[in-house]
Design an enzyme around this catalytic site. Structure first.
Site, PDB file in Angstrom:
ATOM      1  CG  HIS B 101      -2.072  -1.083   1.172  1.00  0.00           C
ATOM      2  ND1 HIS B 101      -2.874  -0.911   0.167  1.00  0.00           N
ATOM      3  CD2 HIS B 101      -2.187  -2.180   1.814  1.00  0.00           C
ATOM      4  CE1 HIS B 101      -3.749  -1.946   0.153  1.00  0.00           C
ATOM      5  NE2 HIS B 101      -3.307  -2.709   1.492  1.00  0.00           N
ATOM      6  N   GLY B 102       2.126   1.069   0.471  1.00  0.00           N
ATOM      7  CA  GLY B 102       3.069   2.244   0.527  1.00  0.00           C
ATOM      8  C   GLY B 102       3.305   3.045  -0.712  1.00  0.00           C
ATOM      9  CB  CYS B 103       3.736   6.334  -1.911  1.00  0.00           C
ATOM     10  SG  CYS B 103       2.168   7.032  -2.315  1.00  0.00           S
ATOM     11  CB  VAL B 104       8.447   5.713  -1.194  1.00  0.00           C
ATOM     12  CG1 VAL B 104       9.962   5.387  -1.635  1.00  0.00           C
ATOM     13  CG2 VAL B 104       7.852   7.009  -1.990  1.00  0.00           C
TER      14      VAL B 104
END
Lengths: 170, 104
Positions: B101-104
């Protein structure tokens, strides 16, 4: 009642797609807060198999200049979205304080500093380009720039390299 | 929740095909999942998958590509070689975990 084998559900990772998606991001800002949108999107695009080019121009040069890239700053001045009285932003030490705070917030969500982020983007296959006009204006040569920058190119070269790309100006 | 049949077993998956039940995964199943997306697992792949499994067990969410590259000892470049084009999603799939789910 008939028994039926359920069809296998397999995610489509787009490996069969023949049209190569391309993304070009022009980074024109040199503040800490405005460095990240381009870096985050470039990183995300690369992780999705998209060919990605970043073109650094004008103030965006601070993001790839060795002596400055680790020291980008953030100021609340002129930025009403911080919801601070504008006069506060101009007080001595406020830029350092705001920068420190933003750096901490960025680190807290596990996002790397600018030099490390660029390193990750290059390792992921991203292409970094520097703007010829900016380099000439600021008397910067390739030696002054981050090693991952492939070349200093002019605007026409960039347009040529990004033929068919989706384009973002930041 | 859809149920799909992989290697003769019923496996719960989401609409895209990612496993939804951590405990239905086995190392043998990983071989099948990988084969379904055109990857022949080697020990290098298995090391990454094992990291993802362990990390999920302690963190409760799937590691992002950055987390894998910084903590597993397998660098970004190699991850792109092992799991071409969409490494984060492909390794999550093979490890029987949701997409990160994280962007990075």
């Amino acid at each position: 009642m008939t028994t039926q084998a359920a069809p296998a559900i397999v995610p489509n990772f787009g490996d069969d797609e023949t049209t190569g998606r391309k993304l070009a991001i022009i980074c024109s800002k040199g503040t800490l807060d405005m460095a990240y949108p381009g870096l985050v999107l470039a990183n995300a695009a690369l992780g999705e198999g998209v060919e990605t080019h970043l073109f650094f121009t004008f103030w965006g040069f601070d993001m790839i200049t060795k002596s400055r890239m680790a020291n980008l700053k953030f100021t609340p001045l002129g930025n009403t979205a911080t919801h601070l009285p504008q006069g506060v932003g101009g007080l001595p030490g406020m830029t350092a304080l705001a920068t420190h705070q933003m750096r901490k917030q960025i680190a807290d969500v596990g996002v790397p500093e600018v030099p490390e982020f660029l390193e990750q983007i290059v390792a992921s296959g991203g292409h970094l380009w520097a703007c010829r006009m900016s380099a000439d204006m600021m008397h910067v040569t390739k030696d002054d720039l981050y090693d991952g920058v492939e070349d200093i190119i002019n605007a026409a070269d960039f347009i040529e390299k990004t033929d068919g790309a989706q384009l973002l100006f930041i | 929740m859809p149920v799909t049949s992989i290697a003769g077993r019923d496996i719960h998956v989401d609409a895209e095909g990612f496993l939804t039940s951590y405990d239905e995964w086995t190392p043998e199943l990983a071989e099948q999942l990988a084969a379904q997306i055109g990857i022949d697992l080697t020990d290098a792949h298995r090391k990454v998958v094992a990291f993802l499994r362990d990390d999920y067990a302690t963190q409760g969410e799937t590691a992002t590509l950055r987390r894998v590259s910084t903590l597993s000892g397998v660098g970004t470049k190699e991850l792109f070689t092992l799991f071409p084009k969409k490494p984060a999603k492909k390794m999550a799939y093979i490890a029987g975990l949701p997409k990160p789910h994280g962007c990075v």
